[in-house]
Write an enzyme that holds these catalytic residues in place. Structure first.
Site, mmCIF file in Angstrom:
data_model
loop_
_atom_site.group_PDB
_atom_site.id
_atom_site.type_symbol
_atom_site.label_atom_id
_atom_site.label_comp_id
_atom_site.label_asym_id
_atom_site.label_seq_id
_atom_site.Cartn_x
_atom_site.Cartn_y
_atom_site.Cartn_z
ATOM 1 N N ALA A 85 29.218 -22.454 -7.000
ATOM 2 C CA ALA A 85 29.330 -22.630 -5.549
ATOM 3 C C ALA A 85 30.431 -23.606 -5.164
ATOM 4 C CB ALA A 85 28.001 -23.103 -4.982
ATOM 5 N N ALA A 142 9.069 -25.960 5.235
ATOM 6 C CA ALA A 142 8.021 -25.782 6.242
ATOM 7 C C ALA A 142 7.061 -24.707 5.776
ATOM 8 C CB ALA A 142 8.631 -25.393 7.586
ATOM 9 N N GLY A 186 15.655 -6.186 -3.630
ATOM 10 C CA GLY A 186 15.349 -7.373 -4.414
ATOM 11 C C GLY A 186 16.540 -7.936 -5.154
ATOM 12 N N GLY A 189 -1.925 -4.859 -8.726
ATOM 13 C CA GLY A 189 -1.073 -5.707 -7.909
ATOM 14 C C GLY A 189 0.261 -5.099 -7.525
ATOM 15 N N GLU A 244 -0.199 -3.431 -1.999
ATOM 16 C CA GLU A 244 -0.947 -4.364 -1.154
ATOM 17 C C GLU A 244 -2.303 -3.776 -0.788
ATOM 18 O OE1 GLU A 244 0.177 -7.309 -0.385
ATOM 19 O OE2 GLU A 244 2.295 -7.138 -0.946
ATOM 20 N N ASP A 283 8.935 0.760 4.702
ATOM 21 C CA ASP A 283 9.685 -0.277 4.001
ATOM 22 C C ASP A 283 11.033 0.268 3.526
ATOM 23 O OD1 ASP A 283 9.727 -2.952 2.372
ATOM 24 O OD2 ASP A 283 10.123 -1.405 0.886
ATOM 25 N N LYS A 318 15.206 -0.657 4.690
ATOM 26 C CA LYS A 318 16.294 -0.968 3.762
ATOM 27 C C LYS A 318 17.462 0.007 3.898
ATOM 28 C CE LYS A 318 12.904 -2.902 0.564
ATOM 29 N NZ LYS A 318 12.107 -2.660 -0.675
#
Length: 452
Positions: free
Chosen positions: A33, A43, A134, A187, A190, A201, A205
């Site tokens: 970077a 938060a 992802g 898993g 959902e 979904d 994308k």
């Protein structure tokens, strides 16, 4: 040089992965970077849990607006998700002059045009590599690596849940409902899998990829969306016998008139598709993702990897952090636009085609009474509509049904592959075939994509 300071909104699965990978690979990331990148404020509604994850030296608050209000924060990472509070926080961060990194594909697919316009006006960046596929760097590939190309089409397996379900249905010969329960137990799905299994979904994308590829605003509301809930194990088996596999694909394509070569518009659709078994994308199994991009100069390119998960998605989030850090001091007017096009560019005029105007080929399965003359009636209707047949199978069904008079009749499956035809024409032909007394169940229609 002083490290750039980052505020993290939400430290769930992806947020914790981002914090962990950034800390673990700190020296490598600093080298790439050009300066350090530190998450200095987090938060989360569960303050105690968040504090246990980040340890000492990081401020943890329950109010996300406290992060946005902190003048020392340069970049805000939004990992809350959804359309509601996330949209408000992103817009407030932009108004406060903060750069934004997000993995929120739903937010950008629905409100992206508004968000990118606000960021452009304020001179800040909104980076979203993690919002699509992802850990696969497909946004960077489209914006930068393939920038010399006129993109012709994109087709992607971009939802791991549905790909896992379809892989299990094919491998084990099980129906959708059975595999869905297993996916939830493991898993991969959902408790409420609606966005995944209904194709929403994937549509989020492909909407973002379409905007970048073709220079059009995000137009999720114009996408054609079908899921996998009506697919049966027998259709997967029949497809296999014909040399195909069924995948849920997100597809966007620059459509041109076959006679004149003039652009017709942009196709934007998500639906199950038959893909030739010999294609690499047809062999993407389990929860993996893959995206195929066809460019005029480069030809066909394939991008493969994990489309979800804590650290794969964190990899994309941190890649965006590095990009923003490199460009933090650059003149905003000379940065690459968020969607790789400037508002008002010629591409804006290209419409999203209604599904009825899309031209593709089809797999049809008709459960019919095993009687003389049925096949000729079906093929006659297709011939009347000028729909050409590419291949056909007939398989005996292990069922007996009753006709209109209550008499028992044997059943058979007629499976037809067609050549290209307009969707509206196929809709009309299907309506005529469905009205035949010998057609005993709703006709199954799956679109076929050669991807070549």
């Amino acid at each position: 040089m002083k490290p750039i300071q980052v505020g993290l909104l939400g430290i769930g699965t992806v947020g914790s992965g981002t914090f962990s990978v950034l800390k673990r690979n700190q020296a490598e990331i600093r080298r790439r970077a050009g300066r350090g990148i530190d998450i200095t404020m987090v938060a989360d509604l569960d303050v105690e849990r968040a504090r246990s994850l980040v340890g000492e030296g990081v401020a943890v608050v329950g109010d996300a607006r406290a992060v946005i209000a902190n003048p020392d924060i340069d970049i805000v990472i939004e990992l809350i998700g959804g359309y509601g509070i996330a949209r408000q926080l992103v817009m407030e961060a932009i108004a406060a002059g903060k750069h934004v990194v997000t993995a929120n594909k739903a937010l950008l697919a629905v409100h992206g045009t508004e968000i990118f316009a606000a960021a452009h006006a304020k001179g800040v960046m909104v980076a979203f590599e993690a919002a699509v596929a992802g850990g696969i760097p497909i946004i960077k590939a489209l914006r930068e690596g393939l920038t010399a190309n006129s993109i012709q089409w994109i087709a992607g397996i971009i939802n791991g849940t549905t790909n896992f379900i379809l892989s299990e249905m094919r491998n084990k010969g099980l129906d959708f409902d059975v595999v869905l329960k297993e996916a939830q137990r493991l898993g991969y799905a959902e408790a409420d899998p609606t966005f995944d299994i209904e194709g929403v979904d994937a549509a989020h994308k492909i909407t973002l990829m379409s905007a970048i590829a073709f220079g059009v605003p995000v137009q999720f509301d114009k996408a054609h969306i079908e899921g996998i809930t009506t697919l049966s194990a027998q259709d997967i088996r029949y497809a296999e016998q014909l040399g195909y596999r069924i995948k849920l694909l997100g597809i966007t394509k620059r459509s041109v008139d076959g006679k004149t070569g003039e652009p017709r518009g942009i196709e934007l659709r998500v639906h199950p598709s038959l893909v030739p078994s010999k294609r690499l994308i047809a062999n993407v199994e389990g929860a993996m993702n893959a995206v195929v991009v066809q460019g005029d100069a480069v030809g066909t390119t394939l991008y493969y990897g994990k489309g979800a998960g804590s650290e794969p998605t964190a990899s994309a989030v941190i890649a965006d952090l590095v990009d923003v850090t490199r460009l933090h001091t650059a003149d905003p007017a000379h940065r690459v636009p968020h969607l790789a096009f400037h508002p008002g560019a010629p591409g804006d005029a290209l419409p999203v085609l209604p599904m009825a105007d899309v031209v593709t080929s089809y797999y049809l399965r008709l459960r019919v009474a095993d009687q003389a003359g049925v096949l000729s009636k079906v093929t006659g209707i297709l011939a009347d509509a000028d729909i050409s047949i590419d291949a056909m199978l007939q398989r005996e069904a292990d069922e007996i049904a009753a006709d209109a008079n209550g008499s028992q009749v044997d059943q058979t499956d007629i499976i037809i592959l067609t050549h290209d035809t307009r969707e509206g024409t196929m809709n009309d032909a299907m309506a005529r075939m469905q009205a035949l007394p010998s057609v005993l169940q709703p006709i199954t229609r799956i679109r076929k994509e050669e991807l070549a």
